[in-house]
Design a protein around this motif. Structure first.
Motif, PDB file in Angstrom:
ATOM      1  N   ILE A   1       0.822  -1.202  -0.102  1.00  0.00           N
ATOM      2  CA  ILE A   1       0.005   0.094   0.036  1.00  0.00           C
ATOM      3  C   ILE A   1       0.953   1.293   0.170  1.00  0.00           C
ATOM      4  O   ILE A   1       0.619   2.203  -0.814  1.00  0.00           O
ATOM      5  N   ASN A   2       1.905   1.050   0.875  1.00  0.00           N
ATOM      6  CA  ASN A   2       2.845   2.447   0.944  1.00  0.00           C
ATOM      7  C   ASN A   2       3.315   2.750  -0.293  1.00  0.00           C
ATOM      8  O   ASN A   2       3.533   3.766  -0.800  1.00  0.00           O
ATOM      9  N   GLN A   3       4.106   1.677  -1.019  1.00  0.00           N
ATOM     10  CA  GLN A   3       4.928   1.707  -2.154  1.00  0.00           C
ATOM     11  C   GLN A   3       3.879   2.170  -3.452  1.00  0.00           C
ATOM     12  O   GLN A   3       4.493   2.927  -4.352  1.00  0.00           O
ATOM     13  N   LEU A   4       2.852   1.679  -3.363  1.00  0.00           N
ATOM     14  CA  LEU A   4       1.779   1.843  -4.449  1.00  0.00           C
ATOM     15  C   LEU A   4       1.747   3.652  -4.584  1.00  0.00           C
ATOM     16  O   LEU A   4       1.670   3.929  -5.767  1.00  0.00           O
ATOM     17  N   GLY A   5       1.190   4.146  -3.388  1.00  0.00           N
ATOM     18  CA  GLY A   5       1.095   5.802  -3.457  1.00  0.00           C
ATOM     19  C   GLY A   5       2.569   6.343  -3.618  1.00  0.00           C
ATOM     20  O   GLY A   5       2.497   7.472  -4.440  1.00  0.00           O
TER      21      GLY A   5
ATOM     22  N   ILE B   1      -2.123  13.431  -4.909  1.00  0.00           N
ATOM     23  CA  ILE B   1      -1.545  13.696  -3.785  1.00  0.00           C
ATOM     24  C   ILE B   1      -2.293  13.067  -2.675  1.00  0.00           C
ATOM     25  O   ILE B   1      -1.707  12.592  -1.774  1.00  0.00           O
ATOM     26  N   LEU B   2      -3.352  13.512  -2.643  1.00  0.00           N
ATOM     27  CA  LEU B   2      -4.440  13.317  -1.488  1.00  0.00           C
ATOM     28  C   LEU B   2      -4.666  11.518  -1.483  1.00  0.00           C
ATOM     29  O   LEU B   2      -4.667  10.890  -0.308  1.00  0.00           O
ATOM     30  N   ALA B   3      -4.709  11.053  -2.517  1.00  0.00           N
ATOM     31  CA  ALA B   3      -4.628   9.319  -2.555  1.00  0.00           C
ATOM     32  C   ALA B   3      -3.396   8.867  -1.787  1.00  0.00           C
ATOM     33  O   ALA B   3      -3.571   7.990  -1.179  1.00  0.00           O
TER      34      ALA B   3
ATOM     35  N   ALA C   1       3.766  -3.342  -6.771  1.00  0.00           N
ATOM     36  CA  ALA C   1       3.043  -1.977  -6.391  1.00  0.00           C
ATOM     37  C   ALA C   1       3.718  -0.747  -7.345  1.00  0.00           C
ATOM     38  O   ALA C   1       2.722   0.261  -7.674  1.00  0.00           O
ATOM     39  N   SER C   2       4.997  -0.650  -7.324  1.00  0.00           N
ATOM     40  CA  SER C   2       5.421   0.620  -8.186  1.00  0.00           C
ATOM     41  C   SER C   2       4.889   0.307  -9.486  1.00  0.00           C
ATOM     42  O   SER C   2       4.770   1.475 -10.227  1.00  0.00           O
ATOM     43  N   THR C   3       4.748  -0.861 -10.243  1.00  0.00           N
ATOM     44  CA  THR C   3       4.039  -0.761 -11.631  1.00  0.00           C
ATOM     45  C   THR C   3       2.564  -0.363 -11.529  1.00  0.00           C
ATOM     46  O   THR C   3       2.278   0.597 -12.480  1.00  0.00           O
ATOM     47  N   PHE C   4       1.991  -0.794 -10.564  1.00  0.00           N
ATOM     48  CA  PHE C   4       0.381  -0.152 -10.686  1.00  0.00           C
ATOM     49  C   PHE C   4       0.532   1.361 -10.125  1.00  0.00           C
ATOM     50  O   PHE C   4      -0.143   2.318 -10.717  1.00  0.00           O
ATOM     51  N   GLY C   5       1.350   1.946  -9.461  1.00  0.00           N
ATOM     52  CA  GLY C   5       1.593   3.241  -9.301  1.00  0.00           C
ATOM     53  C   GLY C   5       2.086   3.867 -10.346  1.00  0.00           C
ATOM     54  O   GLY C   5       1.600   5.152 -10.787  1.00  0.00           O
ATOM     55  N   ALA C   6       2.901   3.533 -11.109  1.00  0.00           N
ATOM     56  CA  ALA C   6       3.435   4.089 -12.445  1.00  0.00           C
ATOM     57  C   ALA C   6       2.236   4.072 -13.184  1.00  0.00           C
ATOM     58  O   ALA C   6       2.206   5.411 -14.185  1.00  0.00           O
TER      59      ALA C   6
ATOM     60  N   GLY D   1      -3.543   4.141   5.240  1.00  0.00           N
ATOM     61  CA  GLY D   1      -3.631   2.781   4.866  1.00  0.00           C
ATOM     62  C   GLY D   1      -2.662   1.794   5.766  1.00  0.00           C
ATOM     63  O   GLY D   1      -2.951   0.820   6.267  1.00  0.00           O
ATOM     64  N   CYS D   2      -1.601   2.239   5.358  1.00  0.00           N
ATOM     65  CA  CYS D   2      -0.372   1.232   5.848  1.00  0.00           C
ATOM     66  C   CYS D   2      -0.334   1.384   7.358  1.00  0.00           C
ATOM     67  O   CYS D   2      -0.115   0.296   7.897  1.00  0.00           O
ATOM     68  N   ALA D   3      -0.645   2.502   7.941  1.00  0.00           N
ATOM     69  CA  ALA D   3      -0.734   2.513   9.333  1.00  0.00           C
ATOM     70  C   ALA D   3      -1.777   1.666  10.102  1.00  0.00           C
ATOM     71  O   ALA D   3      -1.693   1.107  11.126  1.00  0.00           O
ATOM     72  N   ALA D   4      -2.837   1.532   9.303  1.00  0.00           N
ATOM     73  CA  ALA D   4      -4.087   0.758   9.756  1.00  0.00           C
ATOM     74  C   ALA D   4      -3.771  -0.411   9.805  1.00  0.00           C
ATOM     75  O   ALA D   4      -4.144  -1.407  10.513  1.00  0.00           O
ATOM     76  N   VAL D   5      -2.991  -0.934   8.581  1.00  0.00           N
ATOM     77  CA  VAL D   5      -2.617  -2.540   8.898  1.00  0.00           C
ATOM     78  C   VAL D   5      -1.631  -2.744   9.740  1.00  0.00           C
ATOM     79  O   VAL D   5      -1.516  -3.885  10.715  1.00  0.00           O
ATOM     80  N   MET D   6      -0.582  -1.656   9.938  1.00  0.00           N
ATOM     81  CA  MET D   6       0.377  -1.818  10.761  1.00  0.00           C
ATOM     82  C   MET D   6       0.115  -1.942  12.298  1.00  0.00           C
ATOM     83  O   MET D   6       0.718  -2.551  13.260  1.00  0.00           O
TER      84      MET D   6
END
Length: 402
Positions: free
Chosen positions: A22-26, A171-173, A147-152, A180-185
């Motif tokens: 999730i983190n890397q996606l954004g 940017i908001l996303a 995730a990087s691929t989807f982010g790109a 979202g990453c924090a919620a998982v962590m």
């Protein structure tokens, strides 16, 4: 590491991987669009955009060791959550940035918290990974690549729209991905700090000469990651007769190979000797792959496509070996009670590599042409050959299974 299909077994490892995805996606989407946001929306000149991003990158490099030490002494879980929330707030603040100073401050805080989060995440990877850290870290790398691929792809859509509202929505996303990453962590078990050997361990990683040597060599080798994403597209457009769409094919080949093969490649790479040999093989593979890519400059379009595809495949095999060896040594060379501090120092090497890579690859591979590709490949070979020597040096003062 037990898996069901392509997913990790439910538990801390899966949560850590999901949070990282999730983190890397954004982050990947934001990094690809940040310069354009500064240019198109904030209205900064290109010189200020480059300066702001450069200053932010340098600031981020400084945070790793002290925050990693804090994670070692206070526990990594809470420190990592704080860094995620800081990044979310910094992203939102970027929406209200209307000057060079405000833009630089927002991006600098983001990079600072990101580097801090990487240092705090290191101990969690080591301790939740247990006896299978190289394989677990390889799984994390595969997930990050995906995730990087989807982010790109998301960034490409935003760039195509090229509107202020689209850039702001991305940017908001990205801010929401940190939340979202924090919620998982939050659902991860808390890790208690491990007792330090002495009170003087605060700057232990910075005094550890074998580890610093490893960081330097490994940082040089991580420049290989920019060969396919930075040097190759420009090489295709400026120096070959290959169609421009080949740059997408090359990235796809690289991504698919990493996602599918990284975990498998990590099997059997355990202990300092195994990691050193894998790194040595990686350097040689980089030289071969880059030599093959360099041959495409004088070939017809179809032949250039064929030979560069082969070169990218060989280069990616080298990156698989290097990543597996790097992650084994990153954790094996670090004392258990100081994983955060050592992860911070490791992050400095990674950060410097990505800072230096564009200029170095531009000078050699793009400015010099085919001979420059060979010289850069030779640099990778030299770093790979030196790594087993550093491993043996480190083994004189710690138990590495060498």
């Amino acid at each position: 590491m037990v898996r069901r299909g392509l997913l990790l077994e439910s538990g801390p490892q899966r949560r850590l991987a999901l949070g990282g995805f999730i983190n890397q996606l954004g982050t990947a989407a934001f990094l690809a669009t940040a310069p354009l946001y500064a240019l198109r929306v904030i209205g900064l000149p290109i010189e200020q955009v480059g300066l702001g991003l450069g200053v932010a990158g340098v600031v981020g490099l400084l945070a790793g060791p002290p925050v990693g030490h804090l994670a070692d002494r206070r526990g990594p879980h809470g420190v990592f959550l704080v860094t995620l929330l800081i990044q979310a707030v910094a992203m939102v603040s970027l929406l209200f940035a209307h000057s060079f100073v405000a833009f630089t401050a927002a991006v600098a805080v983001t990079d600072l918290a990101g580097a801090s989060g990487g240092a705090a995440r290191g101990p969690m990877i080591r301790r939740f990974g247990g006896d299978e850290v190289p394989r677990f870290r390889s799984y994390l790398r595969s997930a990050a690549f995906l995730a990087s691929t989807f982010g790109a792809l998301a960034a490409g859509a935003v760039i195509q729209l090229d509107s202020g509202s689209a850039y702001r929505a991305l940017i908001l996303a990205n801010a929401l991905t940190f939340v979202g990453c924090a919620a998982v962590m939050l659902r991860l078990p808390r890790l208690e700090p491990l007792p330090a050997a002495t009170a003087s361990d605060r700057w232990l990683a910075l005094r550890d000469k074998p580890y610093l040597a490893f960081v330097v060599l490994d940082g040089i080798l991580w420049i290989q990651g920019e060969v396919v994403t930075y040097a190759l597209p420009l090489w295709v457009v400026l120096h070959t007769h290959a169609p421009r769409w080949f740059t997408g094919v090359a990235l796809a080949v690289n991504t698919v190979m990493v996602v599918v093969l990284q975990v498998r490649t990590s099997r059997g790479i355990k202990g300092g000797r195994g990691a050193g040999r894998a790194t040595r093989r990686a350097g040689l593979a980089f030289l071969v792959g880059m030599a093959v890519i360099a041959m495409a400059s004088d070939l017809p379009g179809w032949a250039a496509v064929a030979i560069m595809t082969a070169g990218v495949a060989v280069h990616t095999v080298g990156s698989l070996w290097h990543a597996a060896g790097s992650m084994e040594l990153r954790f094996r060379l670090a004392p258990a009670h100081a994983q955060g501090q050592y992860s911070g120092v490791f992050g400095i090497g990674m950060g410097l590599c990505y800072t230096v890579a564009p200029a170095l690859l531009g000078l050699l591979c793009l400015g010099w042409g085919a001979p420059g590709w060979l010289v850069m490949g030779g640099v990778f070979v030299a770093a790979g050959l030196a790594m087993p020597v550093v491993v043996r040096w480190a083994g004189q003062s710690r138990e590495l299974g060498v």
